[in-house]
Write an enzyme that holds these catalytic residues in place. Structure first.
Site, mmCIF file in Angstrom:
data_model
loop_
_atom_site.group_PDB
_atom_site.id
_atom_site.type_symbol
_atom_site.label_atom_id
_atom_site.label_comp_id
_atom_site.label_asym_id
_atom_site.label_seq_id
_atom_site.Cartn_x
_atom_site.Cartn_y
_atom_site.Cartn_z
ATOM 1 N N GLN A 113 1.062 -1.434 -0.051
ATOM 2 C CA GLN A 113 0.426 -0.030 -0.121
ATOM 3 C C GLN A 113 0.412 1.008 0.096
ATOM 4 O OE1 GLN A 113 -1.944 0.548 3.506
ATOM 5 N NE2 GLN A 113 -3.903 1.879 2.716
ATOM 6 N N TYR A 129 0.791 4.631 0.674
ATOM 7 C CA TYR A 129 -0.231 6.096 1.365
ATOM 8 C C TYR A 129 0.863 6.955 2.054
ATOM 9 C CZ TYR A 129 -4.620 3.793 0.423
ATOM 10 O OH TYR A 129 -6.127 4.095 -0.102
ATOM 11 N N SER A 163 4.372 -1.685 4.291
ATOM 12 C CA SER A 163 4.622 -3.073 4.940
ATOM 13 C C SER A 163 4.520 -3.667 3.633
ATOM 14 C CB SER A 163 3.160 -2.734 4.786
ATOM 15 O OG SER A 163 3.168 -2.589 6.379
ATOM 16 N N GLU A 218 -9.830 -1.489 6.048
ATOM 17 C CA GLU A 218 -8.611 -2.104 7.047
ATOM 18 C C GLU A 218 -8.378 -2.208 8.840
ATOM 19 O OE1 GLU A 218 -3.887 -0.037 7.864
ATOM 20 O OE2 GLU A 218 -5.469 1.611 6.164
#
Length: 401
Positions: free
Chosen positions: A125, A127, A160, A243
């Site tokens: 991801q 972000y 991650s 999430e």
């Protein structure tokens, strides 16, 4: 709230138990396969039988069952009891797949969902950025449309699994003149291309699960955008919702608490089991109260959903509650370990017996989980403003400008 199941649902529970008894663990030559191969083979059979990937159409690799939150709960309970592999976990299956189902185009669903469910492809991801964490809408990574491709430049951080991911779903600024929430697009891109550099970040646990990612003229096709151009913020809220649901699951808190009780039962203090110490017993009882309240709040929400009713603002509490419980469990575990809490941390686990080193890792991870899915303080603001109707925090307003 109704905690009992009807005869129809108990009959369904029997069907699930019968399937598990016949299918798990694997037998014969299949039992000699590597653990990941065994899990993959079992999941294929569970999907074919209609017990996993239930909400996902068959053309995307699911079992396409009618929505039934009570059947889904029974499946989770019985799979956990049998220690059978459940739904694939991780960022891709838990966050991207439901986002694509809600917001993705048909070709995106057909291309990405089935291999993600099988674990054939891994996602990360994109972000957070060095200057855009809690105030995510201030992100600066740019994507410029050049012909039939988006050309991406910028940096992401705390990514991650980026070091092992095949693809990324990423927020990029595509409309620099628009207001910050309105100028963002939600892009998919391959991590196996020139122009992407992944640098692992060493954590205090000694592991390097997080990474910083640098984009230098990285490219992705024009149609690898989820939702409309400039509406990525709306799409990202869908992903963030899933999430927080993943992090806030009460089942994880209950499994961790049970492991804590097991630790207390085998730990000696002054020659006696720790569970005989009144102070330890008091802390365990208080923690179990919090865990059970979280669990039964989940049951209440489940009951509401089963009746087609909105569970209400209590849903906003799930992630924060789970985070707080996880940290308190880890703190007591570290107190029980005493000098053994000085071990080098090991990988955390979600259930079952744990080594001392794994409990140290659990404690350190509990500190970081307060940031995942939106920091604890941001969650409190959301609960206060959206749930309780309180005026917006002036300090938060100033930092978002």
């Amino acid at each position: 709230m109704e905690l009992g199941y009807s005869a129809e649902y108990e009959a369904f529970r029997g069907e699930v138990k019968a399937f598990l008894a016949a299918s798990w663990p694997l037998r014969g030559d299949e039992a000699r396969l590597a653990p990941d191969k065994q899990a993959s083979l079992f999941r294929e059979r569970a999907i074919a039988a209609g017990y996993l990937a239930r909400s996902i159409p068959r053309r995307y690799g699911g079992s396409e069952q009618s929505a039934d939150v009570l059947k889904a709960q029974l499946i989770r309970e019985e799979f956990a009891r049998a220690r059978a592999p459940g739904e694939m976990a991780g960022i891709g299956p838990s966050m991207l797949v439901p986002t694509l189902l809600e917001k993705g185009s048909e070709w995106q669903k057909e291309k990405f969902i089935a291999p993600t469910l099988r674990g054939d492809i891994i996602w990360c991801q994109g972000y957070s950025e060095p200057g855009s964490g809690s105030d995510l809408a201030s992100l600066q990574t740019r994507a410029v449309l050049v012909g039939d491709e988006w050309v991406i430049n910028g940096q992401k951080i705390w990514t991650s699994g980026a070091h092992r991911a095949d693809y990324m779903f990423c927020l990029c600024r595509t409309e620099p003149e628009a207001q910050k929430h309105g100028g963002i697009s939600y892009l998919l891109l391959s991590m196996k291309q020139p122009g992407i550099e992944v640098r692992p970040l060493r954590q205090m646990t000694g592991a390097a699960d997080f990474n910083e990612v640098f984009f230098t003229d990285a490219r992705t096709p024009k149609d690898w955008i989820v939702g409309k151009r400039g509406e990525g913020w709306l799409v990202s809220r869908t992903t963030l919702k899933h999430e927080r649901n993943m992090i806030g699951d009460a089942a994880n808190a209950l499994a961790t608490f049970r492991a804590l009780v097991s630790l207390a039962q085998r730990t000696l203090r002054d020659g006696k089991r720790a569970t005989q110490d009144p102070a330890i017993r008091q802390r365990l009882v208080q923690l179990e109260g919090y865990v059970r309240a979280h669990q039964y709040s989940g049951y209440r929400q489940l009951s509401k959903a089963a009746k087609g009713q909105d569970p209400g603002r209590v849903q906003l509490m799930n992630k924060l509650t789970s985070t707080n419980i996880g940290h308190e469990i880890a703190k007591l575990a570290l107190d029980l370990l005493g000098d053994d809490g000085l071990y080098e941390p090991g990988d955390r686990v979600l259930g079952g017996p744990r080594t001392n080193a794994q409990w140290v890792g659990q404690f350190m991870w509990s500190l970081g989980s307060a940031v995942a899915g939106g920091t604890a303080n941001i969650q409190r603001n959301v609960i206060g403003e959206r749930g309780l109707g309180l005026p917006r925090d002036e300090a938060a307003r100033g930092s978002a400008r």
